[in-house]
Motif scaffolding. Structure first.
Motif, mmCIF file in Angstrom:
data_model
loop_
_atom_site.group_PDB
_atom_site.id
_atom_site.type_symbol
_atom_site.label_atom_id
_atom_site.label_comp_id
_atom_site.label_asym_id
_atom_site.label_seq_id
_atom_site.Cartn_x
_atom_site.Cartn_y
_atom_site.Cartn_z
ATOM 1 N N LEU A 154 0.822 -1.205 0.000
ATOM 2 C CA LEU A 154 0.000 0.000 0.000
ATOM 3 C C LEU A 154 0.860 1.261 0.000
ATOM 4 O O LEU A 154 0.402 2.335 0.389
ATOM 5 N N MET A 155 2.086 1.161 -0.471
ATOM 6 C CA MET A 155 2.973 2.317 -0.512
ATOM 7 C C MET A 155 2.373 3.398 -1.431
ATOM 8 O O MET A 155 2.145 3.175 -2.620
ATOM 9 N N GLY A 156 2.082 4.552 -0.849
ATOM 10 C CA GLY A 156 1.564 5.662 -1.639
ATOM 11 C C GLY A 156 0.118 5.518 -2.059
ATOM 12 O O GLY A 156 -0.394 6.351 -2.818
ATOM 13 N N ALA A 157 -0.574 4.473 -1.595
ATOM 14 C CA ALA A 157 -1.990 4.295 -1.966
ATOM 15 C C ALA A 157 -2.836 5.365 -1.284
ATOM 16 O O ALA A 157 -2.540 5.809 -0.178
ATOM 17 N N GLN A 158 -3.914 5.771 -1.949
ATOM 18 C CA GLN A 158 -4.792 6.817 -1.434
ATOM 19 C C GLN A 158 -6.147 6.219 -1.063
ATOM 20 O O GLN A 158 -6.912 5.806 -1.942
ATOM 21 N N PHE A 159 -6.434 6.171 0.238
ATOM 22 C CA PHE A 159 -7.700 5.630 0.729
ATOM 23 C C PHE A 159 -8.602 6.740 1.297
ATOM 24 O O PHE A 159 -9.520 6.457 2.062
ATOM 25 N N THR A 160 -8.333 7.972 0.921
ATOM 26 C CA THR A 160 -9.105 9.095 1.448
ATOM 27 C C THR A 160 -10.599 8.881 1.234
ATOM 28 O O THR A 160 -11.035 8.549 0.126
ATOM 29 N N SER A 161 -11.362 9.046 2.296
ATOM 30 C CA SER A 161 -12.825 8.883 2.264
ATOM 31 C C SER A 161 -13.263 7.462 1.943
ATOM 32 O O SER A 161 -14.432 7.221 1.634
ATOM 33 N N GLY A 162 -12.327 6.520 2.012
ATOM 34 C CA GLY A 162 -12.713 5.122 1.838
ATOM 35 C C GLY A 162 -13.586 4.677 2.997
ATOM 36 O O GLY A 162 -13.475 5.201 4.111
ATOM 37 N N VAL A 163 -14.457 3.725 2.754
ATOM 38 C CA VAL A 163 -15.383 3.293 3.791
ATOM 39 C C VAL A 163 -15.231 1.800 4.085
ATOM 40 O O VAL A 163 -14.844 1.020 3.219
ATOM 41 N N ASN A 164 -15.527 1.435 5.328
ATOM 42 C CA ASN A 164 -15.566 0.034 5.776
ATOM 43 C C ASN A 164 -14.224 -0.673 5.666
ATOM 44 O O ASN A 164 -14.164 -1.888 5.472
ATOM 45 N N MET A 165 -13.134 0.086 5.796
ATOM 46 C CA MET A 165 -11.812 -0.523 5.690
ATOM 47 C C MET A 165 -11.310 -0.924 7.064
ATOM 48 O O MET A 165 -11.472 -0.202 8.049
ATOM 49 N N HIS A 166 -10.678 -2.098 7.144
ATOM 50 C CA HIS A 166 -10.055 -2.559 8.370
ATOM 51 C C HIS A 166 -8.544 -2.562 8.176
ATOM 52 O O HIS A 166 -8.049 -2.676 7.054
ATOM 53 N N LEU A 167 -7.804 -2.436 9.287
ATOM 54 C CA LEU A 167 -6.351 -2.481 9.183
ATOM 55 C C LEU A 167 -5.922 -3.823 8.589
ATOM 56 O O LEU A 167 -6.275 -4.875 9.124
ATOM 57 N N PRO A 168 -5.199 -3.796 7.491
ATOM 58 C CA PRO A 168 -4.813 -5.046 6.826
ATOM 59 C C PRO A 168 -3.533 -5.631 7.412
ATOM 60 O O PRO A 168 -2.461 -5.048 7.304
ATOM 61 N N ALA A 169 -3.642 -6.788 8.003
ATOM 62 C CA ALA A 169 -2.485 -7.437 8.621
ATOM 63 C C ALA A 169 -1.381 -7.681 7.602
ATOM 64 O O ALA A 169 -1.624 -8.188 6.507
ATOM 65 N N GLY A 170 -0.171 -7.299 7.970
ATOM 66 C CA GLY A 170 0.979 -7.567 7.117
ATOM 67 C C GLY A 170 1.156 -6.620 5.956
ATOM 68 O O GLY A 170 2.140 -6.726 5.215
ATOM 69 N N ALA A 171 0.236 -5.675 5.760
ATOM 70 C CA ALA A 171 0.344 -4.743 4.634
ATOM 71 C C ALA A 171 1.458 -3.741 4.885
ATOM 72 O O ALA A 171 1.693 -3.310 6.012
ATOM 73 N N THR A 172 2.170 -3.352 3.838
ATOM 74 C CA THR A 172 3.223 -2.351 3.950
ATOM 75 C C THR A 172 2.719 -1.006 3.449
ATOM 76 O O THR A 172 1.924 -0.940 2.514
ATOM 77 N N TRP A 173 3.202 0.067 4.087
ATOM 78 C CA TRP A 173 2.769 1.407 3.727
ATOM 79 C C TRP A 173 3.875 2.402 4.035
ATOM 80 O O TRP A 173 4.881 2.071 4.669
ATOM 81 N N GLY A 174 3.710 3.645 3.562
ATOM 82 C CA GLY A 174 4.730 4.666 3.791
ATOM 83 C C GLY A 174 4.096 6.013 4.080
ATOM 84 O O GLY A 174 2.877 6.140 4.235
ATOM 85 N N SER A 175 4.912 7.036 4.139
ATOM 86 C CA SER A 175 4.440 8.367 4.507
ATOM 87 C C SER A 175 3.449 8.942 3.497
ATOM 88 O O SER A 175 2.659 9.822 3.824
ATOM 89 N N ARG A 176 3.476 8.461 2.278
ATOM 90 C CA ARG A 176 2.565 8.975 1.251
ATOM 91 C C ARG A 176 1.237 8.209 1.192
ATOM 92 O O ARG A 176 0.353 8.569 0.423
ATOM 93 N N THR A 177 1.131 7.165 1.969
ATOM 94 C CA THR A 177 -0.133 6.429 2.030
ATOM 95 C C THR A 177 -1.159 7.288 2.771
ATOM 96 O O THR A 177 -0.859 7.846 3.830
ATOM 97 N N ARG A 178 -2.336 7.398 2.228
ATOM 98 C CA ARG A 178 -3.392 8.189 2.848
ATOM 99 C C ARG A 178 -4.524 7.264 3.285
ATOM 100 O O ARG A 178 -5.176 6.633 2.450
ATOM 101 N N TRP A 179 -4.752 7.205 4.604
ATOM 102 C CA TRP A 179 -5.735 6.298 5.175
ATOM 103 C C TRP A 179 -7.079 6.988 5.362
ATOM 104 O O TRP A 179 -7.147 8.213 5.474
#
Length: 282
Positions: A222-247
């Motif tokens: 999920l490096m740099g992925a944009q989830f802004t205003s996403g709905v019904n999302m749960h923290l994904p176990a083992g997923a990788t992300w960085g400072s540009r990822t938007r939750w």
């Protein structure tokens, strides 16, 4: 009296039949033969259709194959060259298109319900509003494809390459996207309810306003992925992300507390329920 609509439908069906009978025929010959037959549909045949003689001529790639509206249900088109073909509103239900070349083909509104598209080439294809319900796209090349508003309910996209694909508003309910490449894909407003995205690469993907209810993003990138205003999302176990990822707002405040830095600027979400950072390294 044959109406214009009936004549058009007849021509579309004839184009499909002629392609199945003469897959190596020049595209203009298929179109011309179908039109000539339809033109005299209300007459008793007196002579062979002259245009049909062109069906045996050498094929040339410059011409666009017109199969719009044709009924190719259940046909075996494995390995077929449909590069740049017009397949608008074509019925390809349960059709075998394994390894077919559909590069830059126009499949707007085409019905590909249950079609076998394993390892097919759909790079740059136009699939706006296409029906791909339960279609098998394992290993298919969909780089840069336009799937805006397409119905991919229950589609099988294991390790499919959707790099830069447009999936804006697409229905991916229950789709199997394990190991799929969705790098910089546009999933704005898509429905990923119950989708399997285990180990999928979503780096740089746009998932703004996406419905992720019951979606499985275990070990996803999920490096740099944009989830802004996403709905019904749960923290994904083992997923990788960085400072540009938007939750989504409801996760942004807790994701850092439930992740570990695995390399400079790269974080991984811990598994389990309510993990405690004090246990890291124990």
């Amino acid at each position: 009296m044959v109406t214009d609509a009936e004549r058009a439908e007849h021509a579309a069906r004839l184009r499909g039949l002629l392609y199945l009978a003469c897959p190596d025929a020049p595209a203009p010959a298929i179109t011309a033969t179908a039109e000539a037959i339809v033109e005299h549909a209300e007459e008793t045949p007196q002579n062979p259709v002259l245009q049909a003689a062109q069906l045996g001529q050498p094929i040339y790639a410059a011409a666009q194959l017109n199969l719009s509206g044709a009924d190719l249900t259940g046909a075996d088109l494995s390995g077929a060259d449909l590069h740049g073909a017009d397949l608008t509103d074509t019925n390809l239900t349960d059709t075998n298109l394994h390894g077919a070349n559909l590069t830059r083909a126009n499949l707007h509104g085409a019905n590909l319900h249950g079609a076998d598209l394993t390892r097919a080439y759909l790079n740059g294809a136009y699939l706006h509003g296409a029906y791909l319900i339960r279609a098998d796209l394992t290993g298919a090349d969909l780089t840069g494809a336009d799937l805006h508003g397409a119905n991919l309910h229950g589609a099988y996209l294991f390790r499919a390459d959707l790099h830069g694909a447009n999936l804006h508003g697409a229905d991916l309910t229950g789709a199997y996207l394990s190991g799929a490449y969705l790098i910089r894909a546009d999933l704005h407003g898509a429905n990923l309810h119950g989708a399997d995205l285990i180990r999928a690469d979503l780096s740089g993907a746009n998932l703004t306003n996406t419905d992720l209810a019951n979606a499985d993003l275990t070990n996803a990138n999920l490096m740099g992925a944009q989830f802004t205003s996403g709905v019904n999302m749960h923290l994904p176990a083992g997923a990788t992300w960085g400072s540009r990822t938007r939750w989504p707002d409801d996760l942004a405040s807790v994701v850092a507390e439930r992740s570990d830095e695995v390399s400079p600027g790269v974080y991984r979400v811990r598994g389990g329920q309510n993990p405690d950072r004090s246990t890291v390294g124990m």
